[in-house]
Design a protein around this motif. Sequence first.
Motif, PDB file in Angstrom:
ATOM      1  N   SER A  93       0.833  -1.213   0.000  1.00 55.07           N
ATOM      2  CA  SER A  93       0.000   0.000   0.000  1.00 55.07           C
ATOM      3  C   SER A  93       0.862   1.256   0.000  1.00 55.07           C
ATOM      4  O   SER A  93       0.565   2.228  -0.695  1.00 55.07           O
ATOM      5  CB  SER A  93      -0.913   0.017   1.236  1.00 55.07           C
ATOM      6  OG  SER A  93      -1.795  -1.065   1.200  1.00 55.07           O
ATOM      7  N   LYS A 147       2.255   1.865  -3.414  1.00 55.84           N
ATOM      8  CA  LYS A 147       1.208   2.390  -4.304  1.00 55.84           C
ATOM      9  C   LYS A 147       0.965   3.878  -4.032  1.00 55.84           C
ATOM     10  O   LYS A 147       0.835   4.677  -4.962  1.00 55.84           O
ATOM     11  CB  LYS A 147      -0.087   1.597  -4.114  1.00 55.84           C
ATOM     12  CG  LYS A 147      -1.179   2.042  -5.086  1.00 55.84           C
ATOM     13  CD  LYS A 147      -2.444   1.254  -4.946  1.00 55.84           C
ATOM     14  CE  LYS A 147      -3.504   1.638  -5.948  1.00 55.84           C
ATOM     15  NZ  LYS A 147      -3.568   3.007  -6.396  1.00 55.84           N
ATOM     16  N   ASP A 184       1.503   6.889  -6.631  1.00 57.57           N
ATOM     17  CA  ASP A 184       0.405   7.813  -6.953  1.00 57.57           C
ATOM     18  C   ASP A 184       0.836   9.266  -6.750  1.00 57.57           C
ATOM     19  O   ASP A 184       0.501  10.148  -7.543  1.00 57.57           O
ATOM     20  CB  ASP A 184      -0.821   7.518  -6.077  1.00 57.57           C
ATOM     21  CG  ASP A 184      -1.524   6.215  -6.477  1.00 57.57           C
ATOM     22  OD1 ASP A 184      -1.194   5.688  -7.562  1.00 57.57           O
ATOM     23  OD2 ASP A 184      -2.362   5.733  -5.702  1.00 57.57           O
TER      24      ASP A 184
END
Length: 194
Positions: A10, A13, A17
Amino acid sequence: ESNFQAMSKSAVKISLDLLSNPLCEQDQDLLNMVTALDTAMKRMDTFNQEKVSQIPKTAIEPLKKFGSVFPSLNMAVKRREQALQDLRRLQAKVEKHKEKEKTGPVLAKLHQAPEELRPVQEDFEAKNRHRLDNFQPSFESLIRAQVLYYLEMHKIFGDLTQQLDRPDHSDEQREQENEAKFSEVRALSIVVDE
């Protein structure tokens, strides 16, 4: 183990992003910070894949194997539980006698209590030692893996802090800059107000 890996996936990610966010194109300092964060998150993910994934092999699988290969282990656990219950029952009995009026029969029972307790206590301690002998290597492996994990995380985030730290800025200036960045992030359409 899976929680650590899910967390690092996570985090990677999120950093990816952030890197693709238009704000990073407009602000070189922000881009540098997010790039440093992305590198740190990838280090964390790599470590988790290489090291934390060993936990099942060194701790969880051996404990499962104990149960399947040595059915007597389950019986040993049950015998230990029974010994513990016996010990607690006797201890509770002694406590009740202590609360009663100190008559002759009560004093006699209190005098006899240590003799009753001793063999039960010894039986429990022997069964407890046996249990620890079986499980200790796996527990040690699990503890070592956790120590290794937190040491590595300390190093990764320590390095990240050094990269992001700007010695020419005061704490107040850093706080103001961070708040300004957070305000920009809060203004994004993807952010939901709670």
